[in-house]
Design a protein around this motif. Sequence first.
Motif, mmCIF file in Angstrom:
data_model
loop_
_atom_site.group_PDB
_atom_site.id
_atom_site.type_symbol
_atom_site.label_atom_id
_atom_site.label_comp_id
_atom_site.label_asym_id
_atom_site.label_seq_id
_atom_site.Cartn_x
_atom_site.Cartn_y
_atom_site.Cartn_z
ATOM 1 N N ARG A 1 21.651 -37.413 -50.953
ATOM 2 C CA ARG A 1 22.676 -37.054 -51.922
ATOM 3 C C ARG A 1 22.041 -36.558 -53.222
ATOM 4 O O ARG A 1 22.480 -35.568 -53.803
ATOM 5 C CB ARG A 1 23.560 -38.272 -52.217
ATOM 6 C CG ARG A 1 24.609 -37.974 -53.255
ATOM 7 C CD ARG A 1 25.547 -39.109 -53.445
ATOM 8 N NE ARG A 1 26.213 -39.460 -52.214
ATOM 9 C CZ ARG A 1 26.957 -40.544 -52.050
ATOM 10 N NH1 ARG A 1 27.126 -41.359 -53.045
ATOM 11 N NH2 ARG A 1 27.524 -40.801 -50.899
ATOM 12 N N ARG A 2 20.984 -37.271 -53.630
ATOM 13 C CA ARG A 2 20.306 -36.851 -54.859
ATOM 14 C C ARG A 2 19.763 -35.430 -54.711
ATOM 15 O O ARG A 2 19.887 -34.614 -55.601
ATOM 16 C CB ARG A 2 19.159 -37.822 -55.175
ATOM 17 C CG ARG A 2 19.286 -38.387 -56.569
ATOM 18 C CD ARG A 2 18.126 -39.294 -56.882
ATOM 19 N NE ARG A 2 18.415 -40.662 -56.527
ATOM 20 C CZ ARG A 2 17.584 -41.467 -55.886
ATOM 21 N NH1 ARG A 2 16.407 -41.049 -55.519
ATOM 22 N NH2 ARG A 2 17.921 -42.698 -55.614
ATOM 23 N N ARG A 3 19.229 -35.173 -53.510
ATOM 24 C CA ARG A 3 18.678 -33.841 -53.251
ATOM 25 C C ARG A 3 19.797 -32.797 -53.293
ATOM 26 O O ARG A 3 19.667 -31.743 -53.889
ATOM 27 C CB ARG A 3 18.004 -33.841 -51.876
ATOM 28 C CG ARG A 3 16.843 -32.911 -51.808
ATOM 29 C CD ARG A 3 15.995 -33.025 -50.584
ATOM 30 N NE ARG A 3 16.646 -33.544 -49.417
ATOM 31 C CZ ARG A 3 16.356 -34.700 -48.841
ATOM 32 N NH1 ARG A 3 15.433 -35.464 -49.359
ATOM 33 N NH2 ARG A 3 16.974 -35.110 -47.761
ATOM 34 N N ALA A 4 20.920 -33.170 -52.681
ATOM 35 C CA ALA A 4 22.038 -32.214 -52.638
ATOM 36 C C ALA A 4 22.533 -31.917 -54.049
ATOM 37 O O ALA A 4 22.828 -30.768 -54.391
ATOM 38 C CB ALA A 4 23.160 -32.789 -51.784
ATOM 39 N N ASP B 1 31.719 -35.811 -51.306
ATOM 40 C CA ASP B 1 30.503 -36.612 -51.398
ATOM 41 C C ASP B 1 29.655 -36.156 -52.587
ATOM 42 O O ASP B 1 29.174 -36.961 -53.383
ATOM 43 C CB ASP B 1 29.736 -36.424 -50.086
ATOM 44 C CG ASP B 1 28.819 -37.586 -49.829
ATOM 45 O OD1 ASP B 1 29.208 -38.706 -50.174
ATOM 46 O OD2 ASP B 1 27.724 -37.357 -49.299
ATOM 47 N N LEU B 2 29.529 -34.833 -52.694
ATOM 48 C CA LEU B 2 28.744 -34.277 -53.806
ATOM 49 C C LEU B 2 29.400 -34.552 -55.148
ATOM 50 O O LEU B 2 28.723 -34.748 -56.152
ATOM 51 C CB LEU B 2 28.600 -32.767 -53.623
ATOM 52 C CG LEU B 2 27.495 -32.286 -52.691
ATOM 53 C CD1 LEU B 2 27.501 -30.782 -52.620
ATOM 54 C CD2 LEU B 2 26.147 -32.768 -53.172
ATOM 55 N N GLN C 1 19.006 -45.794 -47.938
ATOM 56 C CA GLN C 1 18.030 -45.135 -48.805
ATOM 57 C C GLN C 1 17.993 -43.630 -48.525
ATOM 58 O O GLN C 1 17.981 -42.816 -49.441
ATOM 59 C CB GLN C 1 16.633 -45.720 -48.556
ATOM 60 C CG GLN C 1 16.402 -47.064 -49.203
ATOM 61 C CD GLN C 1 16.243 -46.933 -50.701
ATOM 62 O OE1 GLN C 1 15.752 -45.919 -51.183
ATOM 63 N NE2 GLN C 1 16.681 -47.926 -51.444
ATOM 64 N N GLY C 2 17.984 -43.323 -47.207
ATOM 65 C CA GLY C 2 17.934 -41.920 -46.797
ATOM 66 C C GLY C 2 19.136 -41.159 -47.316
ATOM 67 O O GLY C 2 19.018 -40.043 -47.835
ATOM 68 N N GLN C 3 20.311 -41.830 -47.197
ATOM 69 C CA GLN C 3 21.541 -41.194 -47.650
ATOM 70 C C GLN C 3 21.501 -40.951 -49.155
ATOM 71 O O GLN C 3 21.896 -39.898 -49.633
ATOM 72 C CB GLN C 3 22.704 -42.132 -47.337
ATOM 73 C CG GLN C 3 23.749 -41.497 -46.447
ATOM 74 C CD GLN C 3 24.797 -42.512 -46.101
ATOM 75 O OE1 GLN C 3 25.057 -43.439 -46.868
ATOM 76 N NE2 GLN C 3 25.398 -42.344 -44.945
#
Length: 478
Positions: free
Chosen positions: A236-239, A341-342, A230-232
Amino acid sequence: MVWFAISVIGCVLLARNELVQLREAFEIDARISHRLLSQRVVQHEAVLATLALLQPAAPDGSADLAEQRLSSVYPQILSVQRRDAGAAWLGTGLDEAEQASRQSRAAALANADFTSARGRYQLVLAAQPASYALLIDIHGTIPWNDWSMPVQTSPVRVTLEHAGQAFVVQAGRVAAGGWRFAFHKHLDSVSQPFEVVAIRQVGWQELPWLAMTLWAVAVAAALATWSAWQGQRSARRRAEALLRVGQVARLNTLGELAAGMAHELNQPLTAILANTQAAKRLLQEDPGELPTALQAMDQAVAQARRAAEVLGRLRRTVEQPARAAPGQTVDLAQVVRSALDLLEPECQGRGVTASVHIEQIALVLAERVALEQIVHNLITNALQALDAVPASERLLAIHIGAAKGMGVLRVVDTGSGIAPDTLPHVFEPFFTTREGGLGLGLSLCETLASGMGGHLSAQANVPRGAIFVLSLPLAPAP
Ligand code: ADP
Protein backbone atom coordinates in the motif's frame (compact mmCIF):
# COMPACT_ATOMS: atom_id res chain seq x y z
CA MET A 1 14.21 -19.61 11.64
CA VAL A 2 11.98 -17.46 13.85
CA TRP A 3 9.18 -20.00 13.42
CA PHE A 4 11.55 -22.84 14.24
CA ALA A 5 12.92 -21.11 17.34
CA ILE A 6 9.49 -20.13 18.74
CA SER A 7 8.07 -23.57 17.95
CA VAL A 8 10.94 -25.38 19.64
CA ILE A 9 10.79 -23.18 22.76
CA GLY A 10 7.01 -23.66 23.01
CA CYS A 11 7.27 -27.43 22.47
CA VAL A 12 9.99 -27.77 25.10
CA LEU A 13 7.85 -25.86 27.62
CA LEU A 14 4.78 -27.97 26.80
CA ALA A 15 6.78 -31.21 27.13
CA ARG A 16 8.35 -30.03 30.39
CA ASN A 17 4.96 -29.12 31.81
CA GLU A 18 3.60 -32.55 30.84
CA LEU A 19 6.57 -34.31 32.46
CA VAL A 20 6.16 -32.27 35.66
CA GLN A 21 2.48 -33.24 35.82
CA LEU A 22 3.24 -36.91 35.16
CA ARG A 23 5.93 -36.89 37.86
CA GLU A 24 3.56 -35.29 40.37
CA ALA A 25 0.85 -37.87 39.63
CA PHE A 26 3.44 -40.67 39.93
CA GLU A 27 4.75 -39.41 43.27
CA ILE A 28 1.24 -39.12 44.69
CA ASP A 29 0.38 -42.70 43.60
CA ALA A 30 3.65 -44.07 44.96
CA ARG A 31 3.17 -42.37 48.34
CA ILE A 32 -0.42 -43.62 48.61
CA SER A 33 0.78 -47.19 47.86
CA HIS A 34 3.50 -46.92 50.51
CA ARG A 35 1.07 -45.64 53.13
CA LEU A 36 -1.58 -48.28 52.41
CA LEU A 37 0.98 -51.13 52.55
CA SER A 38 2.50 -49.77 55.76
CA GLN A 39 -0.93 -49.68 57.39
CA ARG A 40 -1.56 -53.30 56.35
CA VAL A 41 1.67 -54.82 57.64
CA VAL A 42 1.36 -53.01 60.94
CA GLN A 43 -1.88 -54.96 61.46
CA HIS A 44 0.16 -58.18 61.55
CA GLU A 45 2.21 -56.92 64.47
CA ALA A 46 -0.97 -55.90 66.27
CA VAL A 47 -2.53 -59.35 65.72
CA LEU A 48 0.58 -61.11 67.08
CA ALA A 49 0.76 -58.78 70.09
CA THR A 50 -2.91 -59.44 70.86
CA LEU A 51 -2.44 -63.23 70.60
CA ALA A 52 0.64 -63.12 72.85
CA LEU A 53 -1.19 -61.05 75.41
CA LEU A 54 -4.49 -62.96 75.49
CA GLN A 55 -3.02 -66.44 74.93
CA PRO A 56 -6.38 -67.81 73.71
CA ALA A 57 -6.85 -71.45 74.61
CA ALA A 58 -9.03 -74.07 73.01
CA PRO A 59 -12.26 -74.84 74.75
CA ASP A 60 -11.86 -78.00 76.71
CA GLY A 61 -11.49 -81.07 74.57
CA SER A 62 -11.83 -79.10 71.34
CA ALA A 63 -9.17 -78.85 68.71
CA ASP A 64 -10.72 -75.66 67.41
CA LEU A 65 -8.27 -73.01 68.47
CA ALA A 66 -9.75 -69.52 68.42
CA GLU A 67 -6.72 -68.10 66.58
CA GLN A 68 -7.36 -70.37 63.60
CA ARG A 69 -10.44 -68.30 62.83
CA LEU A 70 -8.40 -65.13 62.31
CA SER A 71 -8.30 -65.71 58.52
CA SER A 72 -11.97 -64.79 58.27
CA VAL A 73 -11.13 -61.29 59.52
CA TYR A 74 -7.65 -61.02 57.98
CA PRO A 75 -7.69 -63.02 54.73
CA GLN A 76 -3.96 -62.44 54.27
CA ILE A 77 -3.21 -64.46 57.43
CA LEU A 78 -3.24 -67.97 56.00
CA SER A 79 -2.60 -69.76 59.28
CA VAL A 80 -1.55 -69.23 62.89
CA GLN A 81 0.88 -71.57 64.65
CA ARG A 82 1.18 -71.76 68.39
CA ARG A 83 4.13 -73.28 70.21
CA ASP A 84 3.52 -74.12 73.79
CA ALA A 85 6.42 -74.47 76.22
CA GLY A 86 8.24 -77.72 75.54
CA ALA A 87 6.61 -78.21 72.13
CA ALA A 88 8.36 -77.70 68.77
CA TRP A 89 7.52 -75.53 65.78
CA LEU A 90 6.25 -77.18 62.65
CA GLY A 91 8.60 -76.21 59.85
CA THR A 92 12.10 -74.78 59.76
CA GLY A 93 13.45 -71.35 60.52
CA LEU A 94 10.89 -70.56 63.19
CA ASP A 95 13.19 -71.36 66.12
CA GLU A 96 15.76 -68.83 64.95
CA ALA A 97 13.02 -66.24 64.40
CA GLU A 98 11.63 -66.86 67.89
CA GLN A 99 15.13 -66.43 69.28
CA ALA A 100 15.50 -63.13 67.43
CA SER A 101 12.06 -62.04 68.61
CA ARG A 102 12.94 -62.84 72.20
CA GLN A 103 16.04 -60.70 71.92
CA SER A 104 14.49 -57.76 70.12
CA ARG A 105 11.17 -57.99 72.03
CA ALA A 106 9.40 -57.54 68.73
CA ALA A 107 8.03 -59.76 65.99
CA ALA A 108 10.65 -61.38 63.74
CA LEU A 109 10.56 -62.45 60.11
CA ALA A 110 11.04 -66.06 58.92
CA ASN A 111 10.92 -68.01 55.64
CA ALA A 112 10.33 -65.01 53.42
CA ASP A 113 9.59 -66.15 49.85
CA PHE A 114 8.88 -63.19 47.53
CA THR A 115 9.60 -64.92 44.26
CA SER A 116 6.65 -67.34 44.03
CA ALA A 117 3.50 -66.13 42.33
CA ARG A 118 1.69 -65.14 45.49
CA GLY A 119 4.54 -64.60 47.94
CA ARG A 120 4.67 -65.78 51.55
CA TYR A 121 6.47 -65.02 54.77
CA GLN A 122 6.12 -65.88 58.43
CA LEU A 123 6.11 -63.56 61.39
CA VAL A 124 7.01 -64.92 64.82
CA LEU A 125 6.49 -63.37 68.24
CA ALA A 126 8.06 -65.00 71.29
CA ALA A 127 5.76 -64.96 74.35
CA GLN A 128 4.91 -66.85 77.53
CA PRO A 129 3.57 -69.44 77.94
CA ALA A 130 3.05 -69.88 74.18
CA SER A 131 4.71 -68.18 71.19
CA TYR A 132 2.85 -67.46 67.94
CA ALA A 133 3.75 -67.50 64.27
CA LEU A 134 1.64 -66.13 61.39
CA LEU A 135 1.86 -67.35 57.79
CA ILE A 136 1.15 -64.30 55.65
CA ASP A 137 0.15 -64.12 52.02
CA ILE A 138 1.75 -61.05 50.40
CA HIS A 139 -0.82 -60.85 47.60
CA GLY A 140 -3.62 -60.84 50.16
CA THR A 141 -1.84 -58.12 52.12
CA ILE A 142 -2.27 -55.63 49.28
CA PRO A 143 -5.36 -53.46 49.81
CA TRP A 144 -6.69 -53.79 46.25
CA ASN A 145 -9.95 -52.03 47.04
CA ASP A 146 -8.17 -48.84 48.12
CA TRP A 147 -5.41 -49.07 45.46
CA SER A 148 -5.09 -45.71 43.66
CA MET A 149 -3.93 -47.13 40.30
CA PRO A 150 -5.66 -49.45 37.82
CA VAL A 151 -3.55 -52.56 38.42
CA GLN A 152 -3.89 -54.05 34.92
CA THR A 153 -3.37 -50.92 32.86
CA SER A 154 -1.28 -48.56 34.98
CA PRO A 155 2.13 -47.74 33.46
CA VAL A 156 3.69 -47.66 36.95
CA ARG A 157 5.61 -50.77 38.05
CA VAL A 158 5.33 -51.43 41.79
CA THR A 159 7.38 -54.10 43.60
CA LEU A 160 7.87 -55.03 47.22
CA GLU A 161 11.50 -55.95 47.82
CA HIS A 162 13.32 -57.75 50.61
CA ALA A 163 16.82 -59.24 50.82
CA GLY A 164 17.33 -59.29 47.06
CA GLN A 165 13.89 -60.77 46.37
CA ALA A 166 11.10 -58.84 44.65
CA PHE A 167 7.36 -59.45 44.71
CA VAL A 168 5.65 -57.79 41.75
CA VAL A 169 2.58 -55.94 42.97
CA GLN A 170 1.81 -54.29 39.67
CA ALA A 171 3.70 -55.02 36.42
CA GLY A 172 3.39 -51.58 34.78
CA ARG A 173 5.06 -50.75 31.49
CA VAL A 174 8.81 -50.35 31.57
CA ALA A 175 10.24 -49.62 28.15
CA ALA A 176 13.64 -48.35 27.14
CA GLY A 177 14.24 -44.70 26.33
CA GLY A 178 12.44 -41.58 27.52
CA TRP A 179 12.32 -40.43 31.13
CA ARG A 180 12.42 -42.58 34.29
CA PHE A 181 10.80 -41.68 37.61
CA ALA A 182 11.68 -43.81 40.62
CA PHE A 183 10.44 -44.10 44.21
CA HIS A 184 12.13 -46.19 46.94
CA LYS A 185 10.93 -46.30 50.53
CA HIS A 186 10.87 -48.90 53.30
CA LEU A 187 7.53 -49.72 54.88
CA ASP A 188 6.94 -48.05 58.23
CA SER A 189 7.23 -51.31 60.17
CA VAL A 190 10.11 -52.60 62.31
CA SER A 191 9.34 -56.29 61.76
CA GLN A 192 8.51 -56.08 58.03
CA PRO A 193 10.79 -53.34 56.62
CA PHE A 194 10.13 -54.31 52.98
CA GLU A 195 11.07 -51.71 50.40
CA VAL A 196 8.31 -50.29 48.16
CA VAL A 197 9.86 -49.63 44.73
CA ALA A 198 7.81 -47.76 42.12
CA ILE A 199 9.13 -47.11 38.61
CA ARG A 200 7.49 -45.05 35.91
CA GLN A 201 9.05 -44.94 32.46
CA VAL A 202 7.65 -42.11 30.31
CA GLY A 203 8.17 -42.88 26.62
CA TRP A 204 8.60 -40.34 23.85
CA GLN A 205 5.16 -41.23 22.57
CA GLU A 206 3.63 -39.93 25.80
CA LEU A 207 4.72 -36.35 25.15
CA PRO A 208 1.85 -33.98 24.23
CA TRP A 209 2.45 -34.28 20.49
CA LEU A 210 -0.97 -32.93 19.52
CA ALA A 211 -0.57 -29.77 21.60
CA MET A 212 3.00 -29.38 20.32
CA THR A 213 1.88 -29.75 16.70
CA LEU A 214 -0.99 -27.33 17.22
CA TRP A 215 1.45 -24.86 18.76
CA ALA A 216 3.81 -25.10 15.78
CA VAL A 217 0.89 -24.71 13.35
CA ALA A 218 -0.47 -21.74 15.32
CA VAL A 219 2.96 -20.08 15.31
CA ALA A 220 3.25 -20.67 11.55
CA ALA A 221 -0.24 -19.22 10.97
CA ALA A 222 0.50 -16.17 13.15
CA LEU A 223 3.80 -15.54 11.39
CA ALA A 224 2.20 -15.98 7.95
CA THR A 225 -0.57 -13.53 8.89
CA TRP A 226 1.98 -11.09 10.23
CA SER A 227 4.15 -11.26 7.13
CA ALA A 228 1.10 -11.00 4.84
CA TRP A 229 0.03 -7.93 6.79
CA GLN A 230 3.52 -6.49 6.49
CA GLY A 231 3.51 -7.24 2.77
CA GLN A 232 0.14 -5.57 2.37
CA ARG A 233 1.30 -2.54 4.28
CA SER A 234 4.40 -2.09 2.17
CA ALA A 235 2.40 -2.73 -1.01
CA ARG A 236 0.00 0.00 0.00
CA ARG A 237 2.82 2.36 0.86
CA ARG A 238 4.37 1.64 -2.51
CA ALA A 239 1.07 2.23 -4.27
CA GLU A 240 0.62 5.54 -2.48
CA ALA A 241 4.13 6.58 -3.36
CA LEU A 242 3.52 5.57 -6.97
CA LEU A 243 0.38 7.61 -7.00
CA ARG A 244 2.18 10.63 -5.66
CA VAL A 245 4.90 10.16 -8.24
CA GLY A 246 2.22 9.82 -10.91
CA GLN A 247 0.51 12.98 -9.77
CA VAL A 248 3.78 14.89 -9.76
CA ALA A 249 4.57 13.55 -13.21
CA ARG A 250 1.15 14.58 -14.46
CA LEU A 251 1.62 18.08 -13.05
CA ASN A 252 5.06 18.30 -14.61
CA THR A 253 3.66 17.21 -17.96
CA LEU A 254 0.91 19.74 -17.53
CA GLY A 255 3.49 22.46 -16.84
CA GLU A 256 5.44 21.39 -19.90
CA LEU A 257 2.26 21.43 -21.91
CA ALA A 258 1.29 24.90 -20.73
CA ALA A 259 4.78 26.26 -21.44
CA GLY A 260 4.74 24.67 -24.89
CA MET A 261 1.29 26.08 -25.61
CA ALA A 262 2.33 29.53 -24.44
CA HIS A 263 5.38 29.37 -26.65
CA GLU A 264 3.53 28.03 -29.70
CA LEU A 265 0.55 30.36 -29.40
CA ASN A 266 2.44 33.47 -28.40
CA GLN A 267 3.72 34.09 -31.91
CA PRO A 268 0.42 33.76 -33.85
CA LEU A 269 -1.45 35.74 -31.15
CA THR A 270 1.10 38.58 -31.30
CA ALA A 271 0.80 38.58 -35.08
CA ILE A 272 -3.04 38.59 -34.89
CA LEU A 273 -2.91 41.50 -32.44
CA ALA A 274 -0.45 43.49 -34.58
CA ASN A 275 -2.42 42.84 -37.81
CA THR A 276 -5.86 43.67 -36.37
CA GLN A 277 -4.46 46.87 -34.78
CA ALA A 278 -2.82 47.82 -38.10
CA ALA A 279 -6.09 47.08 -39.98
CA LYS A 280 -8.03 49.22 -37.50
CA ARG A 281 -5.58 52.09 -37.91
CA LEU A 282 -5.71 51.83 -41.73
CA LEU A 283 -9.54 51.80 -41.71
CA GLN A 284 -9.60 54.84 -39.40
CA GLU A 285 -7.52 56.82 -41.84
CA ASP A 286 -9.36 59.10 -44.27
CA PRO A 287 -9.45 57.86 -46.94
CA GLY A 288 -9.01 54.35 -45.55
CA GLU A 289 -6.28 52.15 -47.02
CA LEU A 290 -8.66 49.30 -47.76
CA PRO A 291 -6.35 46.93 -49.74
CA THR A 292 -3.59 47.11 -47.07
CA ALA A 293 -6.16 46.69 -44.28
CA LEU A 294 -7.60 43.61 -46.07
CA GLN A 295 -4.08 42.23 -46.41
CA ALA A 296 -3.51 42.74 -42.64
CA MET A 297 -6.85 41.00 -41.87
CA ASP A 298 -5.90 38.05 -44.17
CA GLN A 299 -2.69 37.70 -42.23
CA ALA A 300 -4.61 37.80 -38.92
CA VAL A 301 -6.96 35.04 -40.22
CA ALA A 302 -3.95 32.95 -41.30
CA GLN A 303 -2.31 33.33 -37.86
CA ALA A 304 -5.59 32.48 -36.08
CA ARG A 305 -5.83 29.31 -38.23
CA ARG A 306 -2.29 28.43 -37.26
CA ALA A 307 -3.13 28.87 -33.58
CA ALA A 308 -6.20 26.62 -34.03
CA GLU A 309 -4.01 24.04 -35.75
CA VAL A 310 -1.56 24.05 -32.83
CA LEU A 311 -4.47 23.42 -30.46
CA GLY A 312 -5.86 20.66 -32.66
CA ARG A 313 -2.51 18.93 -32.83
CA LEU A 314 -2.16 19.21 -29.11
CA ARG A 315 -5.60 17.65 -28.51
CA ARG A 316 -4.86 14.75 -30.80
CA THR A 317 -1.59 14.11 -29.00
CA VAL A 318 -3.28 14.14 -25.61
CA GLU A 319 -6.17 11.88 -26.66
CA GLN A 320 -4.16 9.36 -28.58
CA PRO A 321 -2.81 7.16 -25.73
CA ALA A 322 -6.27 6.25 -24.42
CA ARG A 323 -7.62 5.56 -27.91
CA ALA A 324 -4.65 3.44 -28.82
CA ALA A 325 -4.66 1.40 -25.62
CA PRO A 326 -5.97 -2.14 -26.08
CA GLY A 327 -9.06 -3.02 -24.04
CA GLN A 328 -8.95 -5.75 -21.43
CA THR A 329 -11.57 -7.36 -19.22
CA VAL A 330 -11.66 -5.49 -15.95
CA ASP A 331 -13.89 -6.09 -12.93
CA LEU A 332 -15.41 -2.74 -11.92
CA ALA A 333 -15.72 -3.89 -8.29
CA GLN A 334 -12.05 -4.73 -8.17
CA VAL A 335 -11.07 -1.31 -9.48
CA VAL A 336 -13.35 0.37 -6.92
CA ARG A 337 -11.85 -1.70 -4.13
CA SER A 338 -8.28 -0.86 -5.09
CA ALA A 339 -9.13 2.86 -5.45
CA LEU A 340 -10.78 2.84 -2.00
CA ASP A 341 -7.76 1.04 -0.65
CA LEU A 342 -5.48 3.76 -1.97
CA LEU A 343 -7.74 6.51 -0.67
CA GLU A 344 -8.26 4.92 2.72
CA PRO A 345 -6.20 7.56 4.59
CA GLU A 346 -8.24 10.33 2.94
CA CYS A 347 -11.50 8.60 3.85
CA GLN A 348 -10.35 8.03 7.42
CA GLY A 349 -9.19 11.61 7.79
CA ARG A 350 -12.70 12.79 6.91
CA GLY A 351 -14.50 10.12 8.91
CA VAL A 352 -16.08 8.79 5.73
CA THR A 353 -16.76 5.08 5.22
CA ALA A 354 -17.56 4.34 1.62
CA SER A 355 -20.26 1.70 1.07
CA VAL A 356 -19.98 -0.46 -2.01
CA HIS A 357 -23.17 -1.98 -3.45
CA ILE A 358 -22.69 -4.59 -6.12
CA GLU A 359 -26.07 -4.91 -7.78
CA GLN A 360 -24.58 -7.00 -10.56
CA ILE A 361 -21.03 -8.12 -11.33
CA ALA A 362 -19.77 -5.90 -14.12
CA LEU A 363 -16.82 -7.05 -16.19
CA VAL A 364 -16.11 -4.23 -18.61
CA LEU A 365 -13.84 -3.83 -21.57
CA ALA A 366 -11.45 -1.06 -20.58
CA GLU A 367 -7.91 0.10 -20.22
CA ARG A 368 -7.24 -0.69 -16.55
CA VAL A 369 -4.96 2.28 -15.74
CA ALA A 370 -7.31 4.78 -17.40
CA LEU A 371 -10.30 3.26 -15.58
CA GLU A 372 -8.44 3.39 -12.27
CA GLN A 373 -7.67 7.04 -12.88
CA ILE A 374 -11.33 7.86 -13.57
CA VAL A 375 -12.59 6.04 -10.47
CA HIS A 376 -9.85 7.60 -8.39
CA ASN A 377 -10.76 11.10 -9.61
CA LEU A 378 -14.49 10.62 -9.05
CA ILE A 379 -13.97 9.39 -5.48
CA THR A 380 -11.47 12.18 -4.75
CA ASN A 381 -13.95 14.78 -6.03
CA ALA A 382 -16.72 13.29 -3.89
CA LEU A 383 -14.49 13.38 -0.80
CA GLN A 384 -13.59 17.01 -1.51
CA ALA A 385 -17.29 17.87 -1.91
CA LEU A 386 -18.03 16.12 1.42
CA ASP A 387 -15.64 18.51 3.17
CA ALA A 388 -18.28 21.21 2.83
CA VAL A 389 -20.83 19.40 5.03
CA PRO A 390 -20.74 18.44 8.74
CA ALA A 391 -18.95 15.15 9.47
CA SER A 392 -22.15 13.42 10.59
CA GLU A 393 -23.83 14.02 7.20
CA ARG A 394 -21.00 12.70 5.04
CA LEU A 395 -22.08 9.68 3.00
CA LEU A 396 -20.35 8.10 0.05
CA ALA A 397 -21.90 5.17 -1.81
CA ILE A 398 -20.63 3.39 -4.87
CA HIS A 399 -23.04 1.28 -6.89
CA ILE A 400 -21.96 -1.22 -9.49
CA GLY A 401 -24.41 -2.67 -11.97
CA ALA A 402 -25.09 -3.25 -15.64
CA ALA A 403 -27.71 -2.11 -18.11
CA LYS A 404 -28.12 -2.28 -21.87
CA GLY A 405 -24.79 -3.95 -22.54
CA MET A 406 -22.91 -1.42 -20.44
CA GLY A 407 -21.31 -1.79 -17.04
CA VAL A 408 -22.44 1.10 -14.87
CA LEU A 409 -20.61 2.68 -11.95
CA ARG A 410 -22.36 5.35 -9.88
CA VAL A 411 -20.49 7.46 -7.34
CA VAL A 412 -23.06 9.06 -5.04
CA ASP A 413 -22.19 11.61 -2.37
CA THR A 414 -24.06 13.91 0.00
CA GLY A 415 -21.54 16.73 -0.40
CA SER A 416 -21.91 20.30 -1.54
CA GLY A 417 -23.61 19.28 -4.80
CA ILE A 418 -23.43 21.04 -8.17
CA ALA A 419 -25.48 24.17 -8.87
CA PRO A 420 -27.86 23.77 -11.91
CA ASP A 421 -26.03 26.51 -13.86
CA THR A 422 -22.66 24.87 -13.13
CA LEU A 423 -23.73 21.37 -14.13
CA PRO A 424 -23.28 21.84 -17.91
CA HIS A 425 -19.73 23.09 -17.40
CA VAL A 426 -18.13 20.57 -15.04
CA PHE A 427 -16.62 18.53 -17.89
CA GLU A 428 -15.09 21.57 -19.56
CA PRO A 429 -11.32 21.79 -19.31
CA PHE A 430 -10.10 24.34 -16.73
CA PHE A 431 -13.55 24.66 -15.19
CA THR A 432 -13.26 24.65 -11.42
CA THR A 433 -15.03 26.03 -8.38
CA ARG A 434 -12.35 24.82 -6.02
CA GLU A 435 -9.71 27.15 -4.76
CA GLY A 436 -6.45 25.83 -6.12
CA GLY A 437 -8.33 23.47 -8.44
CA LEU A 438 -7.08 22.92 -11.98
CA GLY A 439 -10.38 21.97 -13.47
CA LEU A 440 -8.81 19.24 -15.57
CA GLY A 441 -9.88 16.15 -13.61
CA LEU A 442 -13.39 15.66 -14.97
CA SER A 443 -12.46 16.74 -18.46
CA LEU A 444 -9.68 14.16 -18.51
CA CYS A 445 -12.05 11.52 -17.10
CA GLU A 446 -14.58 12.20 -19.81
CA THR A 447 -11.91 12.06 -22.51
CA LEU A 448 -10.64 8.74 -21.11
CA ALA A 449 -14.17 7.31 -20.80
CA SER A 450 -15.14 8.19 -24.35
CA GLY A 451 -11.74 6.89 -25.53
CA MET A 452 -12.80 3.49 -24.18
CA GLY A 453 -16.21 3.65 -25.87
CA GLY A 454 -17.95 4.73 -22.67
CA HIS A 455 -19.61 7.75 -21.21
CA LEU A 456 -19.41 9.92 -18.10
CA SER A 457 -22.24 12.12 -16.86
CA ALA A 458 -23.18 14.10 -13.75
CA GLN A 459 -26.47 14.76 -12.04
CA ALA A 460 -27.77 16.14 -8.78
CA ASN A 461 -28.37 13.81 -5.83
CA VAL A 462 -31.58 14.20 -3.82
CA PRO A 463 -31.82 15.88 -1.37
CA ARG A 464 -28.19 16.94 -1.59
CA GLY A 465 -24.93 16.06 -3.27
CA ALA A 466 -23.89 14.81 -6.66
CA ILE A 467 -24.03 11.59 -8.65
CA PHE A 468 -21.45 10.75 -11.30
CA VAL A 469 -22.36 7.91 -13.65
CA LEU A 470 -19.70 6.11 -15.64
CA SER A 471 -20.78 3.55 -18.23
CA LEU A 472 -18.40 1.30 -20.13
CA PRO A 473 -19.07 -1.49 -22.61
CA LEU A 474 -19.40 -4.91 -20.94
CA ALA A 475 -16.73 -7.44 -21.90
CA PRO A 476 -18.00 -10.24 -24.13
CA ALA A 477 -18.82 -13.40 -22.19
CA PRO A 478 -15.86 -15.84 -22.25
P1 ADP B 1 -11.03 20.26 -9.84
O1 ADP B 1 -11.29 19.18 -8.90
O2 ADP B 1 -9.59 20.60 -10.02
O3 ADP B 1 -11.86 21.47 -9.54
P2 ADP B 1 -12.52 18.69 -11.68
O4 ADP B 1 -12.58 18.69 -13.16
O5 ADP B 1 -12.29 17.43 -10.99
O6 ADP B 1 -11.48 19.78 -11.27
O7 ADP B 1 -13.91 19.25 -11.15
C1 ADP B 1 -14.48 20.35 -11.73
C2 ADP B 1 -15.54 20.91 -10.85
O8 ADP B 1 -16.67 20.05 -10.81
C3 ADP B 1 -15.13 21.10 -9.43
O9 ADP B 1 -14.46 22.30 -9.21
C4 ADP B 1 -16.48 21.07 -8.71
O10 ADP B 1 -17.12 22.37 -8.78
C5 ADP B 1 -17.32 20.16 -9.57
N1 ADP B 1 -17.43 18.86 -8.98
C6 ADP B 1 -16.76 17.76 -9.35
N2 ADP B 1 -17.15 16.71 -8.61
C7 ADP B 1 -18.06 17.16 -7.72
C8 ADP B 1 -18.83 16.55 -6.68
N3 ADP B 1 -18.73 15.25 -6.38
N4 ADP B 1 -19.69 17.33 -5.99
C9 ADP B 1 -19.79 18.65 -6.28
N5 ADP B 1 -19.12 19.25 -7.24
C10 ADP B 1 -18.24 18.54 -7.98
